[in-house]
Design a protein around this motif. Structure first.
Motif, short mmCIF file in Angstrom:
data_model
loop_
_atom_site.label_atom_id
_atom_site.label_comp_id
_atom_site.label_asym_id
_atom_site.label_seq_id
_atom_site.Cartn_x
_atom_site.Cartn_y
_atom_site.Cartn_z
N PRO A 116 55.67 52.95 37.44
CA PRO A 116 56.82 52.60 37.60
C PRO A 116 56.97 54.45 36.04
O PRO A 116 56.35 54.04 35.09
CB PRO A 116 57.32 51.10 36.53
N ARG A 117 57.98 54.70 35.90
CA ARG A 117 58.52 55.98 34.58
C ARG A 117 58.55 55.34 33.43
O ARG A 117 58.00 55.69 32.08
CB ARG A 117 59.10 56.87 35.17
N THR A 118 58.46 53.73 33.67
CA THR A 118 59.94 53.42 31.95
C THR A 118 58.07 52.65 32.10
O THR A 118 57.94 52.05 30.32
CB THR A 118 60.44 52.75 31.94
N LEU A 119 57.21 52.36 32.46
CA LEU A 119 56.02 51.53 31.90
C LEU A 119 54.73 52.39 31.77
O LEU A 119 54.68 53.80 32.15
CB LEU A 119 55.64 50.91 33.09
N GLN A 165 61.65 36.62 36.09
CA GLN A 165 62.57 37.77 36.00
C GLN A 165 63.13 38.08 37.76
O GLN A 165 64.03 37.97 37.92
CB GLN A 165 61.78 38.93 35.54
N LEU A 166 61.90 38.02 38.64
CA LEU A 166 62.48 37.98 39.61
C LEU A 166 63.36 37.34 40.39
O LEU A 166 64.42 37.57 40.68
CB LEU A 166 61.05 38.39 40.52
N ALA A 167 63.31 35.94 40.12
CA ALA A 167 64.33 34.79 40.61
C ALA A 167 65.77 35.25 39.70
O ALA A 167 66.54 34.68 40.56
CB ALA A 167 63.83 33.75 40.41
N ARG A 168 65.59 35.57 38.91
CA ARG A 168 67.03 35.31 37.57
C ARG A 168 67.56 36.81 37.99
O ARG A 168 68.73 36.52 38.74
CB ARG A 168 66.48 35.93 36.75
N HIS A 169 66.93 37.69 38.82
CA HIS A 169 67.47 38.73 39.62
C HIS A 169 67.77 38.68 40.63
O HIS A 169 69.08 39.25 41.32
CB HIS A 169 66.12 40.03 39.19
N LEU A 170 67.30 37.37 41.59
CA LEU A 170 68.12 37.27 42.58
C LEU A 170 69.28 35.79 42.99
O LEU A 170 69.74 35.99 43.43
CB LEU A 170 66.84 36.09 43.70
N GLY A 171 69.62 35.81 41.54
CA GLY A 171 70.98 35.27 41.12
C GLY A 171 70.55 33.17 41.05
O GLY A 171 71.54 32.61 41.29
N ALA A 172 68.70 33.26 40.61
CA ALA A 172 69.39 31.85 41.09
C ALA A 172 69.06 31.50 39.45
O ALA A 172 68.60 32.03 38.52
CB ALA A 172 67.55 31.67 41.64
N ARG A 173 68.67 30.20 39.42
CA ARG A 173 68.70 29.50 38.07
C ARG A 173 67.60 28.79 37.68
O ARG A 173 66.48 28.51 38.63
CB ARG A 173 69.50 28.13 37.67
N VAL A 174 66.78 30.14 36.70
CA VAL A 174 65.34 29.47 36.88
C VAL A 174 64.92 28.69 35.05
O VAL A 174 64.71 28.33 34.33
CB VAL A 174 64.83 30.61 36.31
N ILE A 175 63.79 26.94 35.76
CA ILE A 175 62.85 26.24 35.05
C ILE A 175 61.80 26.41 35.19
O ILE A 175 61.16 26.93 36.05
CB ILE A 175 63.33 25.11 35.27
N GLY A 176 61.40 26.31 33.89
CA GLY A 176 60.31 26.77 34.02
C GLY A 176 59.00 26.17 32.61
O GLY A 176 59.28 25.98 31.83
N THR A 177 57.69 25.91 33.41
CA THR A 177 56.85 25.57 32.45
C THR A 177 55.87 26.15 31.76
O THR A 177 55.20 27.34 31.77
CB THR A 177 55.81 24.42 33.39
N LEU A 262 55.00 46.89 46.68
CA LEU A 262 55.31 47.41 45.74
C LEU A 262 56.03 48.81 45.06
O LEU A 262 56.26 48.57 44.11
CB LEU A 262 53.70 48.60 45.37
N GLY A 263 56.55 49.76 45.50
CA GLY A 263 57.70 50.12 45.47
C GLY A 263 58.62 50.10 44.80
O GLY A 263 59.28 50.25 44.39
N ARG A 264 58.71 48.49 46.04
CA ARG A 264 59.98 48.03 45.28
C ARG A 264 59.72 47.38 43.51
O ARG A 264 61.11 47.23 43.03
CB ARG A 264 61.01 46.60 46.03
N ASP A 270 61.75 50.39 36.46
CA ASP A 270 62.24 51.68 36.31
C ASP A 270 63.74 51.12 35.89
O ASP A 270 65.01 51.73 34.75
CB ASP A 270 62.46 53.03 37.14
N GLN A 271 64.89 50.32 36.48
CA GLN A 271 65.69 50.06 36.35
C GLN A 271 65.75 49.17 35.36
O GLN A 271 67.14 48.14 35.08
CB GLN A 271 65.97 49.06 37.71
N GLY A 272 65.11 48.59 34.31
CA GLY A 272 64.99 47.78 33.50
C GLY A 272 64.98 45.74 33.75
O GLY A 272 65.37 45.20 33.23
N VAL A 273 65.23 46.25 35.34
CA VAL A 273 64.78 44.51 35.76
C VAL A 273 63.89 43.35 35.19
O VAL A 273 63.54 42.60 34.71
CB VAL A 273 64.99 45.01 37.55
N LEU A 274 62.78 44.35 35.27
CA LEU A 274 60.98 44.00 34.99
C LEU A 274 60.83 44.73 33.81
O LEU A 274 60.37 45.66 34.07
CB LEU A 274 59.85 44.25 36.97
#
Length: 309
Positions: A116-119, A165-177, A262-264, A270-274
Motif C-alpha cells: 500500500p502506498r499510504t502505509l 475495520q473490515l466488518a464495519r466496511h462490510l456494513g456490520a455492527r461490531v462488538i469487540g472484547t 492480499l491485493g484487495r 490505500d482507500q483509507g478503510v484499513l
C-alpha cells in the motif's frame, strides 16, 4: 546475509543473530530486500515446537511469515514484479526454514502483492497475515452481510483490529472484547468495546439481546463457550486459534496465502478503510525481545522487526 535463526525448539533464548546463506531465487519466486517483518503469535508457537505435527522444521529455521520490502530480483518466470517494486507478503511454506526475519527472503508469487502506498514499511509489514486472516474469515467463511451484528474477540490485537475495520466496511455492527485500556482504541476502529472476564456474556447481551449473527474468535478456550451461548439461532462461529470450536458447531480456519486477497487488502488500505497500528518496533538483532513481548499476549496492534534502511 544477516538473519535471525534457531537450531532447535525452545524459548526466545534459542534465537540467534548472525550470518546465514542467502536464499536462491527459483523461477516463480522473487528475491525481496526486507525492510520490515511483523511478529505474529504463530512465530513463537513455531519456535517452541507447537506446530511440529503439521510443519517439518529444516534447521536452522529463520522465523517470520510477514514481510514488507523491495524487489531485488524476480525469478526467470516472473512478469508480475520488477526490481525496485515495493511489496508485501505472507511468506508461508509447507515447512519451517526460510522466513522473513532476515535481510533477504525469496518469496513465491502466491505470497506477494504490491505494498500500500499510504502505509509505511513498518505498518505494511503488519498487514499480510492479520489482514488475510480477517478478510478470509469475515468474507469467505462467515460471509458477513450488511446489517448483521458481529462479535470479534481480542478486538485490539493484530487480527482483531483489522477484523473490526473490515466488518464495519462490510456494513456490520461490531462488538469487540478488549481490556479496559484498549476500549478507546476499539471505538476508534468503529467497534463497541466490552471488557473481558466474568460477566462477559451478560455485557454482550446487554448490547445485543437478539444475539450474534457471527462470532470471530481469536482467543479460544472459555471464549468459545461464551461465544456459542451468544449466537442467534442461525449464528455462525469461527475460531482461528482453537480446533475445539467444532464441538460448538463452529469451524476452525487457518489463513492461506492468496495474492488476490492480499491485493484487495492493499487497496483498502490505500482507500483509507484499513489502518495498521504498530505498537513497538525492534531492530533485527533484537528479535528475541520482540518475541518475548508478543508472547505476553497484551499487544495493541502489531509488533514489528525492522531490517536495514
Amino acid at each position: 546475509m544477516k538473519a535471525i535463526s534457531y537450531a532447535r525448539y525452545g524459548g526466545p533464548e534459542v534465537l540467534e543473530y548472525g550470518e546465514v546463506r542467502e536464499p536462491k531465487v527459483g523461477p516463480d519466486t522473487v528475491l525481496v530486500k526486507v525492510r520490515a517483518a511483523a511478529v505474529n503469535p504463530v512465530d513463537w508457537k513455531c519456535r517452541e515446537g507447537y506446530l511440529d505435527g503439521v510443519l517439518d522444521p529444516v534447521f536452522p529455521v529463520v522465523p517470520g511469515w510477514d514481510v514488507s520490502g523491495v524487489v531485488v530480483r524476480p525469478g526467470v518466470a516472473v512478469a508480475e514484479f520488477g526490481a525496485g517494486d515495493e511489496v508485501i507478503g505472507y511468506v508461508r511454506e509447507d515447512f519451517l526454514s526460510r522466513g522473513t526475519f532476515a535481510e533477504y527472503v525469496a518469496a513465491p508469487l502466491r505470497a506477494l502483492a504490491r505494498k500500500p502506498r499510504t502505509l509505511s514499511f513498518e505498518e505494511a509489514a503488519g498487514l499480510p497475515l492479520a489482514g488475510l486472516t480477517a478478510y478470509q474469515v469475515l468474507v469467505k467463511v462467515l460471509q458477513v452481510k450488511r446489517g448483521e451484528t458481529v462479535l470479534v474477540h481480542a478486538a485490539a490485537g493484530g487480527v482483531g483490529s483489522i477484523a473490526v475495520q473490515l466488518a464495519r466496511h462490510l456494513g456490520a455492527r461490531v462488538i469487540g472484547t478488549a481490556s479496559e485500556r484498549n476500549h478507546d482504541h476499539v471505538r476508534g476502529l468503529g467497534g463497541e468495546p466490552v471488557a473481558y472476564g466474568e460477566g462477559l456474556a451478560e455485557r454482550v447481551r446487554g448490547l445485543a439481546p437478539e444475539g450474534m449473527d457471527a462470532v470471530f474468535d481469536t482467543v479460544g478456550g472459555d471464549a468459545l463457550t461464551v461465544s456459542a451461548n451468544l449466537l442467534a439461532p442461525e449464528g455462525r462461529l469461527v475460531s482461528v486459534t482453537d480446533t475445539d470450536v467444532v464441538d460448538y458447531g463452529g469451524r476452525y480456519y487457518f489463513v492461506r496465502p492468496d495474492p488476490e486477497d492480499l491485493g484487495r487488502l492493499s487497496a483498502l488500505a490505500d482507500q483509507g478503510v484499513l489502518s495498521v497500528h504498530v505498537s513497538e518496533t525492534f531492530p533485527l538483532e533484537r528479535a528475541a525481545d520482540a518475541h518475548r513481548l508478543s508472547q505476553e499476549g497484551r499487544t495493541r496492534g502489531k509488533i514489528v522487526v525492522t531490517v536495514g534502511g
